[in-house]
Design a protein around this motif. Sequence first.
Motif, PDB file in Angstrom:
ATOM      1  N   HIS C  45       0.833  -1.208   0.000  1.00  0.00           N
ATOM      2  CA  HIS C  45       0.000   0.000   0.000  1.00  0.00           C
ATOM      3  C   HIS C  45       0.857   1.242   0.000  1.00  0.00           C
ATOM      4  CE1 HIS C  45      -3.481  -2.438   1.022  1.00  0.00           C
ATOM      5  NE2 HIS C  45      -2.756  -2.994   1.967  1.00  0.00           N
ATOM      6  N   VAL C  46       0.629   2.143  -0.918  1.00  0.00           N
ATOM      7  CA  VAL C  46       1.362   3.405  -0.921  1.00  0.00           C
ATOM      8  C   VAL C  46       0.588   4.411  -0.079  1.00  0.00           C
ATOM      9  CG1 VAL C  46       2.199   5.328  -2.315  1.00  0.00           C
ATOM     10  CG2 VAL C  46       2.513   2.972  -3.106  1.00  0.00           C
ATOM     11  N   THR C  67       5.108  -0.523  -6.323  1.00  0.00           N
ATOM     12  CA  THR C  67       3.728  -0.332  -6.775  1.00  0.00           C
ATOM     13  C   THR C  67       2.812  -0.594  -5.586  1.00  0.00           C
ATOM     14  OG1 THR C  67       1.956  -1.030  -8.247  1.00  0.00           O
ATOM     15  CG2 THR C  67       3.483  -2.736  -7.545  1.00  0.00           C
ATOM     16  N   GLY C  68       1.726   0.169  -5.501  1.00  0.00           N
ATOM     17  CA  GLY C  68       0.788  -0.015  -4.402  1.00  0.00           C
ATOM     18  C   GLY C  68      -0.086  -1.234  -4.607  1.00  0.00           C
ATOM     19  N   THR C  73      -3.656   3.447  -3.605  1.00  0.00           N
ATOM     20  CA  THR C  73      -2.576   4.443  -3.587  1.00  0.00           C
ATOM     21  C   THR C  73      -3.083   5.839  -3.210  1.00  0.00           C
ATOM     22  OG1 THR C  73      -1.338   3.207  -5.217  1.00  0.00           O
ATOM     23  CG2 THR C  73      -0.816   5.565  -5.031  1.00  0.00           C
ATOM     24  N   ASP C  75      -2.503   9.442  -3.725  1.00  0.00           N
ATOM     25  CA  ASP C  75      -1.741  10.162  -4.746  1.00  0.00           C
ATOM     26  C   ASP C  75      -0.836  11.234  -4.147  1.00  0.00           C
ATOM     27  OD1 ASP C  75      -2.721   8.599  -6.830  1.00  0.00           O
ATOM     28  OD2 ASP C  75      -4.564   9.797  -6.945  1.00  0.00           O
ATOM     29  N   ALA C  78       2.167   9.589  -2.644  1.00  0.00           N
ATOM     30  CA  ALA C  78       3.040   9.109  -3.720  1.00  0.00           C
ATOM     31  C   ALA C  78       3.893  10.260  -4.252  1.00  0.00           C
ATOM     32  CB  ALA C  78       2.193   8.503  -4.844  1.00  0.00           C
ATOM     33  N   HIS C  92      -1.689   4.753  -9.214  1.00  0.00           N
ATOM     34  CA  HIS C  92      -2.448   5.882  -8.671  1.00  0.00           C
ATOM     35  C   HIS C  92      -3.815   5.371  -8.247  1.00  0.00           C
ATOM     36  CE1 HIS C  92      -4.503   5.858 -12.563  1.00  0.00           C
ATOM     37  NE2 HIS C  92      -3.292   5.599 -13.042  1.00  0.00           N
TER      38      HIS C  92
END
Lengths: 394, 394, 394, 394
Positions: C45-46, C67-68, C73, C75, C78, C92
């Motif tokens: 998870h981002v 990558t999430g 994600t 944004d 990120a 995203h």
Amino acid sequence: MTDTLQSGRNRIQWAKAHMPIVAALGQEFAKTRPFEGLTLGICLHVEAKTGVWLEALTKGGANVVITGSPGTTQDDTAEAIRADYGVQVLGHRNETFDDHIEQCRQVLRAKPQLLSDNGADLHSLLFSEEEFADQIPQVIGATEETTTGATRLRELAPQQSFPTLVINDTQAKRIVENRYGVGSSVVDGIMRATNVMLHGKRVAVIGYGYCGSGVAMRLRGMGAHVTVVEQDPLIRLEAHMEGFPTEDLEPAIGDADMVVTVTGYDGIITREHFPLLKHGVILANAGHFATEMELDYLRSEATQVRRIREQVEAFEFRGKTLYLLSGGNLVNLAAGDGNPVEIMDLGLALQALSLAAMAKNAREYANAPQPVPRGIEMQVARLAVDHWIRKGLS
Amino acid sequence: MTDTLQSGRNRIQWAKAHMPIVAALGQEFAKTRPFEGLTLGICLHVEAKTGVWLEALTKGGANVVITGSPGTTQDDTAEAIRADYGVQVLGHRNETFDDHIEQCRQVLRAKPQLLSDNGADLHSLLFSEEEFADQIPQVIGATEETTTGATRLRELAPQQSFPTLVINDTQAKRIVENRYGVGSSVVDGIMRATNVMLHGKRVAVIGYGYCGSGVAMRLRGMGAHVTVVEQDPLIRLEAHMEGFPTEDLEPAIGDADMVVTVTGYDGIITREHFPLLKHGVILANAGHFATEMELDYLRSEATQVRRIREQVEAFEFRGKTLYLLSGGNLVNLAAGDGNPVEIMDLGLALQALSLAAMAKNAREYANAPQPVPRGIEMQVARLAVDHWIRKGLS
Amino acid sequence: MTDTLQSGRNRIQWAKAHMPIVAALGQEFAKTRPFEGLTLGICLHVEAKTGVWLEALTKGGANVVITGSPGTTQDDTAEAIRADYGVQVLGHRNETFDDHIEQCRQVLRAKPQLLSDNGADLHSLLFSEEEFADQIPQVIGATEETTTGATRLRELAPQQSFPTLVINDTQAKRIVENRYGVGSSVVDGIMRATNVMLHGKRVAVIGYGYCGSGVAMRLRGMGAHVTVVEQDPLIRLEAHMEGFPTEDLEPAIGDADMVVTVTGYDGIITREHFPLLKHGVILANAGHFATEMELDYLRSEATQVRRIREQVEAFEFRGKTLYLLSGGNLVNLAAGDGNPVEIMDLGLALQALSLAAMAKNAREYANAPQPVPRGIEMQVARLAVDHWIRKGLS
Amino acid sequence: MTDTLQSGRNRIQWAKAHMPIVAALGQEFAKTRPFEGLTLGICLHVEAKTGVWLEALTKGGANVVITGSPGTTQDDTAEAIRADYGVQVLGHRNETFDDHIEQCRQVLRAKPQLLSDNGADLHSLLFSEEEFADQIPQVIGATEETTTGATRLRELAPQQSFPTLVINDTQAKRIVENRYGVGSSVVDGIMRATNVMLHGKRVAVIGYGYCGSGVAMRLRGMGAHVTVVEQDPLIRLEAHMEGFPTEDLEPAIGDADMVVTVTGYDGIITREHFPLLKHGVILANAGHFATEMELDYLRSEATQVRRIREQVEAFEFRGKTLYLLSGGNLVNLAAGDGNPVEIMDLGLALQALSLAAMAKNAREYANAPQPVPRGIEMQVARLAVDHWIRKGLS
Ligand SMILES: NC(=O)C1=CN([C@@H]2O[C@H](COP(=O)(O)OP(=O)(O)OC[C@H]3O[C@@H](n4cnc5c(N)ncnc54)[C@H](O)[C@@H]3O)[C@@H](O)[C@H]2O)C=CC1
Ligand SMILES: NC(=O)C1=CN([C@@H]2O[C@H](COP(=O)(O)OP(=O)(O)OC[C@H]3O[C@@H](n4cnc5c(N)ncnc54)[C@H](O)[C@@H]3O)[C@@H](O)[C@H]2O)C=CC1
């Protein structure tokens, strides 16, 4: 009826009222007769809870010979057990250690097929004395109450010819006895020994294992301000999350009104620590050994030692007074009333079902000391759910 | 030094170690001498905690004559008090009630200017016996420990000529003694009386006032499953929000392993309720009167009543066994060890400061029984904060 | 500075303030540079907590591609991660599942020597797609967050050529996350979803494992009247001793104002149980799967289903209204705010040290999925003691 | 049906499901019609819980005109109230304060015989504006929600010609709302605002009155390590006995990870205290006024102030970061979801029965602001016992 007989019966009745599991096993054994034709040789404290258990075993057809632990036999209970269950009870309150060993021999002379041992006294005579050599092959199985007894066994007879189920090493006992039973009986012991109020007392609990966490929780439940000292970082983290401030040993004891050791290790509170303690601090131990605190040192360095209450000694040490409970022995057993009845209901049920399992088919087990099989433990847990929870008392 | 003297001194030392407020008042009184030239006539249990308090009063210059409550005098403590504080202690363990009354008269004959009473025994002789008529105007003030004593006073001498401060009616005592002290000593008393485990026991607590809520909380703190019965809907709501299941009396006691009454009213558990109880239930009372349960009825209807442990009677009643603790008397006092030391530290500090206030200026107070002034109560609370909390033990 | 950049930085700052362990590891890594010259390929998870962790990894010299998880994600976060730590962040908020898989491929195309996986997405592409065959021997080690991912791995590549340390299977996470973290976040989720008061609510908690016992204790801590349902008799006994009434499933849910399932099993509340529930009951799940309740059945049989609050659906079912929280998904994650920051501090510290250990000497480990070595777990526990307990916040 | 109408109805349905007391009063009022022929003029937040109450009043025959508090009107709920109960609802979400006052005038222009006021807005216009002079004698009675409103009233119209019952000053509200409601909603508010874990956090709670003791107990129930600061020594003693470490303000806040003020006084945390706080500390207020902390000073002295989460501002102050929740406003209301439904069930039941009592016989009451009569309070407590406890939900 004699007074002592009545007194013994009263004790057993009271115990039985709070031992529904063993009582129910007795009723079942009366039908299934698992011990029909077998002799059981037992070494265990002769007191009321044991009486309830002996009733169950004899209802199951057992022929029983028992000796108590040295010097702990309740004479009135012994009388009731003899009179009411036809059990041969050896020993009495004022026996010596030599008497005890001789009584253990008598138990073996009764040629038991099943042994129920406590500290490996019976096993050790069986394997070491010439007289009993022929006896060994007739034994089909045994139980041993203590972990220490089991360790002793492994050294004594590395190739023993029958299984010995070790009662103490079960999750059921760890939870019911160590976490909950000890927790509450330590609180009881401290209150009896001191008559102080626990509300608001700063208590350092050293050790947060099964017993220590129970002690910490029950003291908190009585309003004490508990600080936990625990050297394993993972367990310390658990105490912290559970809501207990945790500290390193020295600051914790320096701030405490009361210190309780529950680690199972020697030398927790040593000569370096006594000077850190506050004037008036109360010291208690709930771990296995009085040696958790370096009491020899304290005793020799104190300018005065006085017994100030039945279970309290006052040490004058470098200008402060330190109070020690029960000479550093397990405070719940020494100052309190021993284990609550329910703990023994569970422990003796494990004993009874272990013996019955071996009576039925001892060959299923390896010929060595070993934990109680999970099946038996679950059966006891189920019985506890049935009798303690579902049925309540009635 | 005699053994009994030493034993009395030990008791007082132990008490003093946990009575920092009264001990500190003693040090202050040694400087301020509030009782210089005054005689104090006292009626109060002669035991170790009282000894610590008497030391403080005598340090303050008081000339003291005391008689204990009937039959509760600790002889060894009395000996130490006489030897160490120069107090005239009347009475001994084996005295009769008539002895007690005669000793009260002797206290009055010492011509005290201040009285410290317990149950209004001194007041009542003072106002009713011819012999003491001249004495009345010389009394400048008094304290009375109990609420009941205060009520008796109001009837005895509607126009008394000096103030009597009633110690019991303070918020400080209500919180420290009723909520917290009673809560923990009831748990202690039940554990001692029974040796049963409280974890998992279904306990019905009847009454959720200061005492009852304390009892409920401490039992919960020991792992019991507590159900509260309370007739005042607002207080019942409070118990409910606090996390206790609440029930009406009948279902609650019908489901209980243990019933504890703490209402202060008669006839809570009556002849209609005994048949609803479960076989094996344990009955205890922590309210003021043994009459919270209709025990006369139970005793007369039971087919058998046996003392089965020191503090436990077994009643065979309509096919069930009911166990009663301590004959229905206050279980914390009867089966336990009386009030914890700290409660008396607070209560006796209220006594000491009330007496000192009247020694200084009794005319500020109305000539009637009255609560301890809020100023004194706050002063004691501040001392408790200082000595119990800020300074800890040392 | 853009608004989204600032917003992302704010989130990371807040997280970092409560992630002292990972922050401290970052400082250490800046000196020891364990990832010098290595590329890390990550699927996680981002969000802000991950950002704090990525900072630590890059300080340790890592070249990172991440990558999430599909569609989670943040944004703004990120953007801050890209700007401040030089990490290549793929994906995203509005990506599709196909986008996600393609991004996983891009991660692998960066030729990482270390993988950090979540649900085995990276591993699975690596072992199954032709394109990455050459890549496999270059991977020296990996971590996998979930137990499910680890199971999948064992099937995918029975003879994998590098070790994968499974983060979830540690005692540290079980205690901190399952017992304490889930306990409190479930309470949070329920309060947010419903705005009802927990005081006095009858709640049936189904399952008393690590998560369930935590849920039961926190609900009790908020004044709820909790009943525990647990099928394992030994664990049920533990709940009973801990002070919780326990019941079988049917009576427990029939009496409940709220039911919370936490067993990890399917089909706990089935079509047979819905009719037993009370009108107005609230249903929540905190176990892994929404399938702990047979919701398909409920949904198809209800005469009406309405969303009545954001996280509450009302089911009209046989004349009663049943309220379901968060569609039966994990109520703490769906209605709450995800795991508290501190849980991720611990979990990501395990991740960071596991990756560093493999960077240093991956050959010490077997080439297979395996638990985090006890040494690393203890190191994290020690760091938690240092940073959470000893140092507090500062 | 419009979407907003449906949305309003959903909100009211959810509230009603948890407001059994008011719902039951509605059913009773439908029979007894206490408000037949009377107009009620109301000023109270227009939201779902109020909707349930308005239904009950209209069932009782009342003709109702209501205006919300300035800017808090839920437009969808207002639409449902108008459509379903025939109530005239004035105002909307985006109204100005002037709009609000004008709407209050409109309420009075409807010539109500009974007023239900909040902050004395209606009373104040009634007594001060010429236009309503004739109106005064027609009012037979009123209620006022807040203590502040009541104080304002006493100054406004020392000789008012009808009784005003003040809802807030009841023991029922103090217990249910202040002790239990605020305790749990503050925990909720903090968790929402921060997403931090409370387990193990050192929290200083300042003030241990009804609200503060509730806050302290619930935080403890979530595993926090709570220290209490309380200036009244008697109340401090109570906290100490209850198991909370207590400290003076300065050491307590200097050691805290989180500080919560709940005293009801200004200037608790002042410019002298901010420098003592730890880097990273979280500050929250649950007392009536944001002025419990000297925030103006903090705001002006901070080198930077940033909103870092929706309910969190970060202050850079002398080299440390301090985090303030909800701008110092009541954290439970600002960061949470307002009072739990059940609190309003109780409070609005007090309102409804007070209005009904005055409708029946207002002359029984003195013509002045006064507490709700004990009889009404007990009636509501009895209803709570019936509907919350005895009947559960169904
Ligand atoms: N909500 C969240 O954020 C999290 C949820 N979980 C999930 O929560 C679940 C439980 O996890 P743990 O407590 O750690 O597992 P656990 O294995 O310690 O506990 C599960 C308990 O449920 C009992 N159980 C199973 N079937 C039952 C039945 N029919 N009736 C009553 N009791 C029953 C088991 O005997 C066991 O004691 C898992 O699905 C896990 O994946 C785990 C971590 C986080
Ligand atoms: N957050 C909310 O939703 C609600 C907040 N409140 C507000 O909460 C506040 C407290 O209310 P209650 O607890 O009911 O009042 P209370 O009067 O029972 O308690 C306040 C306590 O704070 C103590 N205190 C005062 N100054 C202090 C100081 N300098 N240091 C330490 N302690 C100090 C007092 O001695 C008292 O014990 C009030 O402002 C009240 O209006 C009331 C209801 C709801």
